[in-house]
Enzyme design. Structure first.
Site, PDB file in Angstrom:
ATOM      1  N   GLU A   1      -3.888   4.782   7.592  1.00  0.00           N
ATOM      2  CA  GLU A   1      -4.733   3.703   7.083  1.00  0.00           C
ATOM      3  C   GLU A   1      -4.583   2.491   7.994  1.00  0.00           C
ATOM      4  O   GLU A   1      -3.488   1.951   8.150  1.00  0.00           O
ATOM      5  CB  GLU A   1      -4.322   3.338   5.655  1.00  0.00           C
ATOM      6  CG  GLU A   1      -5.133   2.190   5.090  1.00  0.00           C
ATOM      7  CD  GLU A   1      -4.607   1.662   3.753  1.00  0.00           C
ATOM      8  OE1 GLU A   1      -3.804   2.354   3.087  1.00  0.00           O
ATOM      9  OE2 GLU A   1      -4.987   0.534   3.391  1.00  0.00           O
TER      10      GLU A   1
ATOM     11  N   THR B   1     -22.764  -2.464   4.778  1.00  0.00           N
ATOM     12  CA  THR B   1     -22.172  -1.210   5.259  1.00  0.00           C
ATOM     13  C   THR B   1     -22.768  -0.830   6.617  1.00  0.00           C
ATOM     14  O   THR B   1     -22.047  -0.441   7.541  1.00  0.00           O
ATOM     15  CB  THR B   1     -22.396  -0.088   4.226  1.00  0.00           C
ATOM     16  OG1 THR B   1     -21.701  -0.436   3.039  1.00  0.00           O
ATOM     17  CG2 THR B   1     -21.901   1.258   4.725  1.00  0.00           C
TER      18      THR B   1
ATOM     19  N   LYS C   1     -30.174   6.230   2.693  1.00  0.00           N
ATOM     20  CA  LYS C   1     -30.304   5.093   3.604  1.00  0.00           C
ATOM     21  C   LYS C   1     -29.046   4.960   4.479  1.00  0.00           C
ATOM     22  O   LYS C   1     -29.119   4.815   5.702  1.00  0.00           O
ATOM     23  CB  LYS C   1     -30.469   3.829   2.759  1.00  0.00           C
ATOM     24  CG  LYS C   1     -31.377   2.817   3.409  1.00  0.00           C
ATOM     25  CD  LYS C   1     -31.787   1.793   2.376  1.00  0.00           C
ATOM     26  CE  LYS C   1     -32.669   0.754   3.038  1.00  0.00           C
ATOM     27  NZ  LYS C   1     -33.074  -0.260   2.081  1.00  0.00           N
TER      28      LYS C   1
ATOM     29  N   GLY D   1      13.011 -11.939  -8.355  1.00  0.00           N
ATOM     30  CA  GLY D   1      12.516 -13.213  -7.844  1.00  0.00           C
ATOM     31  C   GLY D   1      13.557 -13.900  -6.993  1.00  0.00           C
ATOM     32  O   GLY D   1      14.703 -13.431  -6.883  1.00  0.00           O
TER      33      GLY D   1
ATOM     34  N   CYS E   1      16.755  -6.797 -11.263  1.00  0.00           N
ATOM     35  CA  CYS E   1      17.364  -7.545 -10.162  1.00  0.00           C
ATOM     36  C   CYS E   1      17.689  -8.981 -10.570  1.00  0.00           C
ATOM     37  O   CYS E   1      18.690  -9.211 -11.223  1.00  0.00           O
ATOM     38  CB  CYS E   1      16.464  -7.487  -8.920  1.00  0.00           C
ATOM     39  SG  CYS E   1      17.396  -7.833  -7.420  1.00  0.00           S
TER      40      CYS E   1
ATOM     41  N   HIS F   1      15.699  -2.116  -8.274  1.00  0.00           N
ATOM     42  CA  HIS F   1      14.276  -2.232  -8.614  1.00  0.00           C
ATOM     43  C   HIS F   1      13.760  -0.844  -8.999  1.00  0.00           C
ATOM     44  O   HIS F   1      13.159  -0.153  -8.182  1.00  0.00           O
ATOM     45  CB  HIS F   1      13.482  -2.770  -7.427  1.00  0.00           C
ATOM     46  CG  HIS F   1      13.724  -4.211  -7.163  1.00  0.00           C
ATOM     47  ND1 HIS F   1      13.109  -5.205  -7.881  1.00  0.00           N
ATOM     48  CD2 HIS F   1      14.537  -4.830  -6.274  1.00  0.00           C
ATOM     49  CE1 HIS F   1      13.517  -6.386  -7.439  1.00  0.00           C
ATOM     50  NE2 HIS F   1      14.382  -6.177  -6.470  1.00  0.00           N
TER      51      HIS F   1
ATOM     52  N   ASP G   1       0.820  -1.214   0.000  1.00  0.00           N
ATOM     53  CA  ASP G   1       0.000   0.000   0.000  1.00  0.00           C
ATOM     54  C   ASP G   1       0.852   1.260   0.000  1.00  0.00           C
ATOM     55  O   ASP G   1       0.451   2.290  -0.538  1.00  0.00           O
ATOM     56  CB  ASP G   1      -0.912   0.040   1.234  1.00  0.00           C
ATOM     57  CG  ASP G   1      -2.232  -0.656   0.951  1.00  0.00           C
ATOM     58  OD1 ASP G   1      -2.651  -0.661  -0.220  1.00  0.00           O
ATOM     59  OD2 ASP G   1      -2.824  -1.192   1.898  1.00  0.00           O
TER      60      ASP G   1
ATOM     61  N   GLU H   1      11.309   0.008 -10.520  1.00  0.00           N
ATOM     62  CA  GLU H   1       9.842   0.132 -10.452  1.00  0.00           C
ATOM     63  C   GLU H   1       9.401   0.887  -9.194  1.00  0.00           C
ATOM     64  O   GLU H   1       8.302   1.442  -9.150  1.00  0.00           O
ATOM     65  CB  GLU H   1       9.173  -1.245 -10.512  1.00  0.00           C
ATOM     66  CG  GLU H   1       9.478  -2.214  -9.381  1.00  0.00           C
ATOM     67  CD  GLU H   1      10.703  -3.102  -9.639  1.00  0.00           C
ATOM     68  OE1 GLU H   1      11.598  -2.671 -10.382  1.00  0.00           O
ATOM     69  OE2 GLU H   1      10.759  -4.208  -9.072  1.00  0.00           O
TER      70      GLU H   1
ATOM     71  N   LYS I   1     -26.917  -3.015   3.510  1.00  0.00           N
ATOM     72  CA  LYS I   1     -26.865  -3.688   4.817  1.00  0.00           C
ATOM     73  C   LYS I   1     -25.438  -4.011   5.290  1.00  0.00           C
ATOM     74  O   LYS I   1     -25.098  -3.749   6.446  1.00  0.00           O
ATOM     75  CB  LYS I   1     -27.735  -4.947   4.786  1.00  0.00           C
ATOM     76  CG  LYS I   1     -28.015  -5.550   6.164  1.00  0.00           C
ATOM     77  CD  LYS I   1     -28.857  -4.637   7.039  1.00  0.00           C
ATOM     78  CE  LYS I   1     -30.335  -4.750   6.709  1.00  0.00           C
ATOM     79  NZ  LYS I   1     -31.148  -3.734   7.377  1.00  0.00           N
TER      80      LYS I   1
ATOM     81  N   GLY J   1      16.381 -10.462 -12.825  1.00  0.00           N
ATOM     82  CA  GLY J   1      16.374 -10.358 -14.279  1.00  0.00           C
ATOM     83  C   GLY J   1      17.749  -9.987 -14.822  1.00  0.00           C
ATOM     84  O   GLY J   1      18.195 -10.515 -15.834  1.00  0.00           O
TER      85      GLY J   1
HETATM   86  N1  GLN Z   1      17.361 -13.639  -5.618  1.00  0.00           N
HETATM   87  C1  GLN Z   1      18.227 -12.600  -6.046  1.00  0.00           C
HETATM   88  C2  GLN Z   1      19.090 -12.067  -4.924  1.00  0.00           C
HETATM   89  O1  GLN Z   1      18.815 -12.271  -3.783  1.00  0.00           O
HETATM   90  C3  GLN Z   1      17.450 -11.473  -6.694  1.00  0.00           C
HETATM   91  C4  GLN Z   1      16.555 -10.771  -5.733  1.00  0.00           C
HETATM   92  C5  GLN Z   1      15.494  -9.931  -6.413  1.00  0.00           C
HETATM   93  O2  GLN Z   1      15.183 -10.114  -7.580  1.00  0.00           O
HETATM   94  N2  GLN Z   1      14.909  -9.029  -5.668  1.00  0.00           N
HETATM   95  O3  GLN Z   1      20.076 -11.414  -5.166  1.00  0.00           O
END
Ligand code: GLN
Length: 541
Positions: free
Chosen positions: A143, A192, A224, A361, A388, A518, A73, A520, A190, A390
């Site tokens: 929040e 709510t 209501k 990942g 990362c 990252h 979030d 993103e 209801k 990737g």
């Molecule tokens: N598994 C990899 C590492 O630990 C990449 C981590 C990730 O993609 N955030 O370095």
């Protein structure tokens, strides 16, 4: 110190209503009136932070500038509000109880019976006020995660109640659900009514009720809800489904939500409403004709499409931001890397997309499939961005297929590989041995020195140093830097000490880049991240 105001946001009926978007949108409409806002997210779970949660369990883990691994979030807050939020802005039950027990052991409550009220509630209020004080914000948005009626968040709701009693200026917003059952076709209030009843049992009378529903709330239902929940009719806000979540602030604006909050608090806006740029971008998006198809080659597929999108939410949002700014509609294509492992020929599906992302990942599953996808992109001049893991797998692929280092691998997957081109950071080895898994990765923003003349350097506006957020334990093994570069892999950004590879690219390719970070996490609705813009631009060429 000038007056600070608190807006508490609670949820009713069920989770996943979009309280985070609602909170971010309230923040946005207040920002448009010149106020400084500081959002806080409270999570009832006992984990100290979100770092040890599996993405399929709780969605993506968001990484803050200061290295916190926290609830996704907070990503919405940053994307909407364009602010960097500290890890202190995510408060969990785990942190609260940890601190209370620590205090008790240190004799801070000597002689007292330590209890939920007042000791736990005091600690919750202390944490909230600490953020308020250091932020110097006009509005603190809090929040409270989960749904009213959960055991887990009741103590936080109690703390929120006490704050008004103690003299803080508070506004309570309850986000609820108004379903339209198919066989009736009518909005039902209801659920709510019940959730507000429960909230009132906990001592909080909401000032506003935000109604999430498939369709706009009609007048009959509004009336209501107003009568049954004892909330002014004009304080019942409709929050119907929209195609684009970034329109929610404008939906609130059309109902005068911010002005009603200000009136309730008897304060005036600091500036005229400044929403022109936001509105213009929304308008531009609505009129986009061209499309870009970006594949995300992921692996958390076993758990259904919803959870999947939740696991990669920041990557998806970053693609959207970049596409919209470039002037195209993004279409995300989900590609399961494990499918390529079963049938390598399937990698040809990438032929149908314009660009490919291999996101972050952990662990061995789906890795060979991702490597196949990367190989395909490299060999077919298909725009590619590695995030990362990737980047790490792009290095493995390059080592195997270009440098001729057969069986090269990351030691995360194959500890006995003859060519450990990706290896664990030396400082990480000790931590793993001691089973110290929580908050011990290389986390948060780190600088990279960009190499002049590279594509990455150009994309980042020819800056010498850039900061992106990290979350990893492994790195490109320095022993292989030379051979990789000799075969044409360009290290476009390095850590200042020259030890860690931060960005890579290929020069004889349309767009082939990767980053250990990252990016993103720094992409915002009004400010896309350069690497994603680069990918989209190359993909539509
Ligand atoms: N598994 C990899 C590492 O630990 C990449 C981590 C990730 O993609 N955030 O370095």
């Amino acid at each position: 110190m000038p007056r600070q105001f608190y807006v508490f946001i609670t949820g009713g009926v069920h989770s996943g209503l979009g309280k985070g978007i609602c909170t971010a949108s309230i923040g946005k409409i207040l920002q448009w009136r010149g106020f400084k806002v500081e959002p806080i997210k409270i999570d009832g779970y006992l984990n100290y932070d979100a770092g040890t949660l599996r993405p399929t369990e709780h969605g993506e883990v968001w990484v803050t500038e200061d290295g916190g691994e926290i609830d996704q979030d907070l990503g919405h807050y940053e994307r909407f509000l364009d602010v960097n939020i500290s890890k202190k802005n995510n408060i969990t039950s785990g942190q609260i109880y940890w601190q209370v027990i620590k205090n008790e052991r240190e004799g801070k409550y000597l002689g007292k019976t330590v209890q939920l009220i007042p000791h736990v509630t005091d600690e919750i209020k202390r944490r909230i006020r600490e953020v308020a004080k250091s932020s110097k914000a006009d509005f603190i948005l809090v929040e409270i995660g989960g749904t009213v009626g959960d055991y887990e968040n009741a103590i936080f709701i109690e703390a929120a109640r006490q704050m008004r009693m103690e003299g803080e200026k508070c506004v309570y917003v309850h986000v609820s659900y108004v379903p339209i059952p198919k066989h009736i076709g009518e909005q039902k209030t209801k659920p709510t009514q019940h959730s507000v009843k429960m909230l009132r049992e906990l001592g909080i009378q909401p000032d506003f009720i935000v109604c999430r529903s498939e369709k706009p709330l009609d007048d009959v239902r509004r009336k209501k809800i107003s009568i049954f929940c004892d909330v002014k009719e004009e304080h019942v806000v409709s929050d119907e489904d929209l195609c684009n979540v970034y329109e929610v602030p404008l939906l609130f604006e059309s109902q005068g939500f911010a002005d009603k909050i200000l009136r309730l608090l008897k304060i005036r806006p600091k500036t005229r409403v400044r929403k022109t740029k936001w509105e213009a971008l929304i308008k531009k998006i609505k009129n986009l004709k061209k499309k870009v198809r970006i594949a995300i080659v992921g692996k958390y597929f076993d758990i259904g499409t919803f959870t999947l999108a939740d696991s990669y939410v920041s990557v998806i949002e970053a693609v959207k931001h970049a596409a919209w700014h470039t002037g195209v509609n993004p279409e995300i294509i989900w590609v399961n890397s494990k499918e390529f492992e079963k049938n390598p020929k399937k990698v040809k599906v990438l032929n149908k997309v314009d660009g490919v992302i291999v996101p972050g990942g952990f662990g061995a599953s789906g890795v060979e499939g991702k490597i196949l996808a990367i190989k395909y992109c490299r060999e077919h001049n298909k725009p590619f961005l590695g995030l990362c893991y990737g980047l790490q797998l792009a290095v493995v692929e390059f080592a195997r297929n270009v440098c001729g280092l057969k069986k090269a691998h990351t030691t995360e997957v194959d500890p006995n590989t003859p060519y450990p081109v990706i290896d664990i950071l030396p400082e990480q080895k000790k931590l793993i041995k001691e089973s110290k898994y929580g908050a011990t990765m290389r986390l948060g923003a780190y600088p990279a020195i960009l190499k002049k003349g590279t594509l990455v350097w150009r994309l980042y506006g020819k800056r010498k140093v850039v900061y992106e957020r990290h979350r990893h334990r492994y790195e490109v093994n320095p022993e292989y830097h030379e051979i990789l570069q000799k075969h044409g892999l360009v290290f476009s950004g390095m850590s200042p000490d020259g030890r860690l590879v931060e960005f890579i690219e290929l020069s004889n390719h349309k767009y082939f880049t990767g980053t250990q970070a990252h990016p993103e996490f720094t992409s915002r609705f009004m400010k896309p991240n350069p690497l994603f813009v680069g990918l989209v631009e190359a993909s539509i060429k």
